[in-house]
Enzyme design. Structure first.
Site, short mmCIF file in Angstrom:
data_model
loop_
_atom_site.label_atom_id
_atom_site.label_comp_id
_atom_site.label_asym_id
_atom_site.label_seq_id
_atom_site.Cartn_x
_atom_site.Cartn_y
_atom_site.Cartn_z
N SER A 1 0.81 -1.21 0.00
CA SER A 1 0.00 0.00 0.00
C SER A 1 0.85 1.27 0.00
O SER A 1 1.49 1.58 -0.99
CB SER A 1 -0.94 -0.04 1.21
OG SER A 1 -1.92 0.97 1.13
N ASP B 1 10.16 5.47 -10.26
CA ASP B 1 9.79 6.08 -11.54
C ASP B 1 10.60 7.35 -11.83
O ASP B 1 10.91 7.65 -12.98
CB ASP B 1 8.30 6.40 -11.56
CG ASP B 1 7.45 5.18 -11.86
OD1 ASP B 1 8.02 4.08 -11.98
OD2 ASP B 1 6.22 5.32 -11.98
N LYS C 1 -0.74 -4.19 -3.31
CA LYS C 1 -2.02 -3.60 -2.92
C LYS C 1 -2.08 -2.19 -3.47
O LYS C 1 -1.51 -1.26 -2.92
CB LYS C 1 -2.20 -3.57 -1.41
CG LYS C 1 -3.53 -2.98 -0.98
CD LYS C 1 -3.64 -2.91 0.53
CE LYS C 1 -4.97 -2.26 0.93
NZ LYS C 1 -5.03 -0.82 0.55
#
Length: 428
Positions: free
Chosen positions: A291, A302, A316
């Protein structure tokens, strides 16, 4: 309806008749299921073998309705709603584990550091078969949490089974007050700071910034690199995941969330206030990283701001909204999916590390660990029966760090990478 009428009706049909025609069927379809529900409730009230109240039936229906949606949507009673509020801010009575329903089995996502569950040897990937002798087969996640939590000093009996083992084992764990301490830090080598985030609660970002400030103030050394440990961090508050990422990112998108409706779509970006940490960064992850942990790891990866070391994360990628109801109860409802800055959802997929490195079990003969296991934590831990104490246990933080380095191959690699591997930095 007026616009629909203009588009759909022929000149031969009057406006009134057209409105009736288009309204009747949707209304009929909408209330037909409610009529069926009412019939079933009346049958149960009148003919069930034991007395049952209408409130009990309604609560049960709500529980079932939410439970069938996904593993994370659930009904919260008044007491459970209060516990939900406490768990993200203060402290609670329990044993200190994060659990989830996986394939109908009550499964440990991760134990919280230094809690009774952690000390009892409960590990990520363990399946809880019984709570106080009661089978968890048909137990809801909310009921399981309620049964495991309780007052400090009172024991709870659990029957568990390790993955890839046939024999269940029982353990009695004495509940304690579980403090919500989310940040721990220590110097690995001069100039290199190890920071472990155990969860994301209301104080996580403040604790992180304080740990960074304390190190510079007390050591008097310039910060050269940071190792951020998110292993077995089950997540927490979305806002805190964004703020933690912002500590290390000068600009750019951190995460976006998209729901059913356009108004639920939001983009969270770094503030670029000039107070960010600009040194090389390595992030440790594993299958217990879930999460909010995945939001941080995904954003830093990224933007090529950090190298990720360890194992694939839990996967998740959904956002839950806690909604209070008028009687003091509430629901936890999955309302959106989150996406990394590159636009990728990791729901049920997880985030891959840049360096896939299983944790070696240095205290057993199992040196080759499976990285494709559903939880993968089973091979990363000592079994409950291994209660040998370390011969050189110490309270000295520096010695503890050296001991951890000696047995933690993932951390050892992270230190080498943060020192020598070219990692994207920037001028603060």
């Amino acid at each position: 309806m007026r616009l629909l009428t203009k588009v759909s009706c022929s000149l031969a049909v009057s406006l009134a008749l057209c409105s009736v025609a288009f309204a009747a069927k949707p209304e009929e379809d909408r209330f037909a299921p409610l009529k069926r529900f009412s019939q079933v409730m009346d049958l149960v009230e009148n003919h069930y073998v034991k007395p049952v109240t209408r409130n009990e039936l309604i609560d049960g229906a709500i529980v079932g309705m939410l439970q069938q949606l996904d593993p994370h949507s659930s009904f919260l009673s008044k007491d459970e709603f209060k516990e939900m509020q406490v768990s993200t801010s203060g402290e609670f009575g329990g044993i200190g584990i994060e659990i989830s329903m996986e394939n109908g089995r009550l499964t440990v996502i991760s134990p919280i550091d230094d809690t009774p569950a952690d000390k009892a040897g409960i590990k990520a990937g363990d399946v809880i078969l019984e709570i106080e002798g009661e089978s968890t087969q048909d137990m809801t996640l909310v009921d399981a949490v309620q049964k495991i939590r309780g007052p400090k000093g009172k024991a709870v009996s659990l029957t568990l089974i390790h993955k890839d083992q046939q024999k269940p084992f029982k353990v009695k764990v004495v509940r304690d007050t579980i403090p919500i301490i989310s940040v721990k830090s220590n110097e690995v080598e001069p100039g290199y700071l190890y920071i472990r985030l155990t969860r994301f609660n209301e104080n996580t970002t403040a604790e992180l910034k304080q740990a960074l400030a304390d190190y510079q103030a007390k050591s008097g050394k310039p910060l050269k690199g940071v190792i951020l440990d998110l292993r077995n961090n089950p997540g927490g508050l979305l806002e805190q995941a964004v703020n933690v990422s912002d500590v290390f990112l000068p600009s750019g998108q951190i995460v976006s969330i998209k729901g059913k409706n356009q108004e639920q779509e939001k983009i969270f970006s770094a503030k670029g206030d000039g107070a960010d940490v600009a040194v090389p960064l390595v992030v440790l992850i594993n299958s217990g990283s879930a999460s909010a942990s995945e939001i941080v790891a995904g954003a830093l990866k990224d933007h090529k701001r950090a190298l990720l070391v360890g194992e694939k994360t839990f996967g998740k990628g959904s956002v839950q909204t806690v909604i209070p109801l008028s009687d003091g109860s509430g629901i936890k409802l999955t309302t959106a999916l989150y996406y990394t800055p590159s636009g990728r959802s990791i729901q049920a997929e997880g985030i891959e590390p840049d360096f896939m490195v299983p944790l070696q079990d240095t205290e057993s003969d199992r040196d080759k660990l499976s990285v494709n296991h559903q939880f993968r934590e089973r091979d990363l831990s000592r079994h409950l029966e291994n209660k040998k104490k370390k011969p050189e246990a110490t309270d000295d933080p520096k010695q503890k760090m050296l001991d951890q380095l000696a047995r933690d191959n993932q951390l050892k690699l992270a230190l080498e990478l943060v020192k020598y591997f070219p990692i994207k930095t920037y001028a603060p």
